[in-house]
Motif scaffolding. Structure first.
Motif, PDB file in Angstrom:
ATOM      1  N   ASN A   1      -5.112   7.617  -3.386  1.00 15.21           N
ATOM      2  CA  ASN A   1      -4.688   9.087  -3.090  1.00 15.21           C
ATOM      3  C   ASN A   1      -5.048   9.170  -1.412  1.00 15.21           C
ATOM      4  O   ASN A   1      -4.389  10.041  -0.945  1.00 15.21           O
ATOM      5  N   GLU A   2      -6.363   8.708  -1.220  1.00 21.64           N
ATOM      6  CA  GLU A   2      -6.624   8.916   0.207  1.00 21.64           C
ATOM      7  C   GLU A   2      -5.629   8.314   1.263  1.00 21.64           C
ATOM      8  O   GLU A   2      -5.418   9.092   2.280  1.00 21.64           O
ATOM      9  N   GLU A   3      -5.183   7.326   1.001  1.00 20.01           N
ATOM     10  CA  GLU A   3      -4.319   6.807   1.822  1.00 20.01           C
ATOM     11  C   GLU A   3      -3.065   7.511   2.087  1.00 20.01           C
ATOM     12  O   GLU A   3      -2.487   7.757   3.026  1.00 20.01           O
ATOM     13  N   LEU A   4      -2.493   8.062   0.603  1.00 13.76           N
ATOM     14  CA  LEU A   4      -1.325   8.884   0.622  1.00 13.76           C
ATOM     15  C   LEU A   4      -1.549   9.979   1.599  1.00 13.76           C
ATOM     16  O   LEU A   4      -0.483  10.527   2.277  1.00 13.76           O
ATOM     17  N   THR A   5      -2.771  10.756   1.677  1.00 17.21           N
ATOM     18  CA  THR A   5      -3.212  11.951   2.391  1.00 17.21           C
ATOM     19  C   THR A   5      -3.103  11.528   3.723  1.00 17.21           C
ATOM     20  O   THR A   5      -2.498  12.505   4.418  1.00 17.21           O
ATOM     21  N   ILE A   6      -3.717  10.503   4.164  1.00 19.41           N
ATOM     22  CA  ILE A   6      -3.716   9.946   5.355  1.00 19.41           C
ATOM     23  C   ILE A   6      -2.196  10.044   6.094  1.00 19.41           C
ATOM     24  O   ILE A   6      -1.816  10.459   7.080  1.00 19.41           O
ATOM     25  N   PHE A   7      -1.434   9.228   5.070  1.00 15.66           N
ATOM     26  CA  PHE A   7      -0.061   9.006   5.643  1.00 15.66           C
ATOM     27  C   PHE A   7       0.757  10.288   5.697  1.00 15.66           C
ATOM     28  O   PHE A   7       1.402  10.675   6.876  1.00 15.66           O
ATOM     29  N   HIS A   8       0.610  11.296   4.682  1.00 12.38           N
ATOM     30  CA  HIS A   8       1.313  12.654   4.822  1.00 12.38           C
ATOM     31  C   HIS A   8       0.891  13.471   5.975  1.00 12.38           C
ATOM     32  O   HIS A   8       1.617  14.066   6.702  1.00 12.38           O
ATOM     33  N   SER A   9      -0.512  13.271   6.235  1.00 17.31           N
ATOM     34  CA  SER A   9      -1.114  14.227   7.374  1.00 17.31           C
ATOM     35  C   SER A   9      -0.355  13.581   8.648  1.00 17.31           C
ATOM     36  O   SER A   9      -0.138  14.156   9.632  1.00 17.31           O
ATOM     37  N   TYR A  10      -0.294  12.133   8.832  1.00 22.38           N
ATOM     38  CA  TYR A  10       0.285  11.593   9.937  1.00 22.38           C
ATOM     39  C   TYR A  10       1.740  12.291  10.405  1.00 22.38           C
ATOM     40  O   TYR A  10       2.008  12.210  11.150  1.00 22.38           O
ATOM     41  N   LEU A  11       2.614  11.821   9.127  1.00 23.80           N
ATOM     42  CA  LEU A  11       3.892  12.380   9.132  1.00 23.80           C
ATOM     43  C   LEU A  11       4.082  14.006   9.532  1.00 23.80           C
ATOM     44  O   LEU A  11       4.862  14.258  10.353  1.00 23.80           O
ATOM     45  N   LYS A  12       3.300  14.736   9.042  1.00 24.06           N
ATOM     46  CA  LYS A  12       3.237  16.292   9.349  1.00 24.06           C
ATOM     47  C   LYS A  12       3.148  16.428  10.796  1.00 24.06           C
ATOM     48  O   LYS A  12       3.584  17.202  11.545  1.00 24.06           O
ATOM     49  N   LYS A  13       2.034  15.759  11.130  1.00 27.29           N
ATOM     50  CA  LYS A  13       1.398  15.685  12.772  1.00 27.29           C
ATOM     51  C   LYS A  13       2.739  15.687  13.607  1.00 27.29           C
ATOM     52  O   LYS A  13       2.991  16.236  14.636  1.00 27.29           O
ATOM     53  N   ARG A  14       3.526  14.591  13.012  1.00 28.82           N
ATOM     54  CA  ARG A  14       4.591  14.186  14.034  1.00 28.82           C
ATOM     55  C   ARG A  14       5.901  14.612  13.718  1.00 28.82           C
ATOM     56  O   ARG A  14       6.845  14.291  13.936  1.00 28.82           O
ATOM     57  N   LYS A  15       5.918  15.751  12.610  1.00 32.67           N
ATOM     58  CA  LYS A  15       6.842  16.695  12.236  1.00 32.67           C
ATOM     59  C   LYS A  15       8.166  15.753  11.720  1.00 32.67           C
ATOM     60  O   LYS A  15       9.292  15.663  11.827  1.00 32.67           O
TER      61      LYS A  15
END
Length: 141
Positions: A2-16
């Protein structure tokens, strides 16, 4: 996961970039195994479970996973780039057999302290490092 998924999703969102089920599935399968993966090895594993995911998607997603800080690249001088888990894993170095390709993950606090002392001695601020020692394993000597 779950933590890794949150980090990954945040990374993707930051880069649109798009949050897709395919990217999530690739991350899930990558994180589900403790090993060093080439893009081809991961693709072969994924296509068994998700045949609709193509090689290019796996390759590009692995780059994103690495860029997000969840994985890092390992190069054992055999022409194959591999990714290994990084987030939540203790830093380690590698001993790599030049003949058979076997490798060993090693953790040595004395080596880490020596590297820190060297950086201090030269007024150097390291941001990352890796050590790979090449030679011959006991079976190949």
């Amino acid at each position: 996961m779950n933590e890794e998924l949150t980090i990954f999703h945040s990374y993707l969102k930051k880069r649109k970039l798009k949050l897709t089920q395919q990217r999530d599935k690739i991350l899930e399968i990558f994180l589900g195994r403790e090993r060093h993966f080439s893009a081809e090895e991961l693709y072969n594993l994924i296509k068994k479970r998700c045949p609709s995911i193509g090689y290019t998607t796996v390759y590009r997603t692995m780059k994103l996973i690495c860029d997000a800080g969840l994985a890092c690249e390992a190069d054992f001088n055999d022409g194959v780039k591999r990714l290994e888990h990084k987030f939540g894993h203790e830093h380690h170095d590698h001993l790599i057999c030049s003949k058979c390709g076997r490798f060993f993950e090693v953790v040595n606090k004395d080596i880490e302290l020596l590297q820190e002392k060297l950086a201090q001695q030269y007024h150097f601020k390291p941001t990352s490092h890796k050590m790979e020692i090449f030679g011959f394993c006991a079976r190949c000597r």
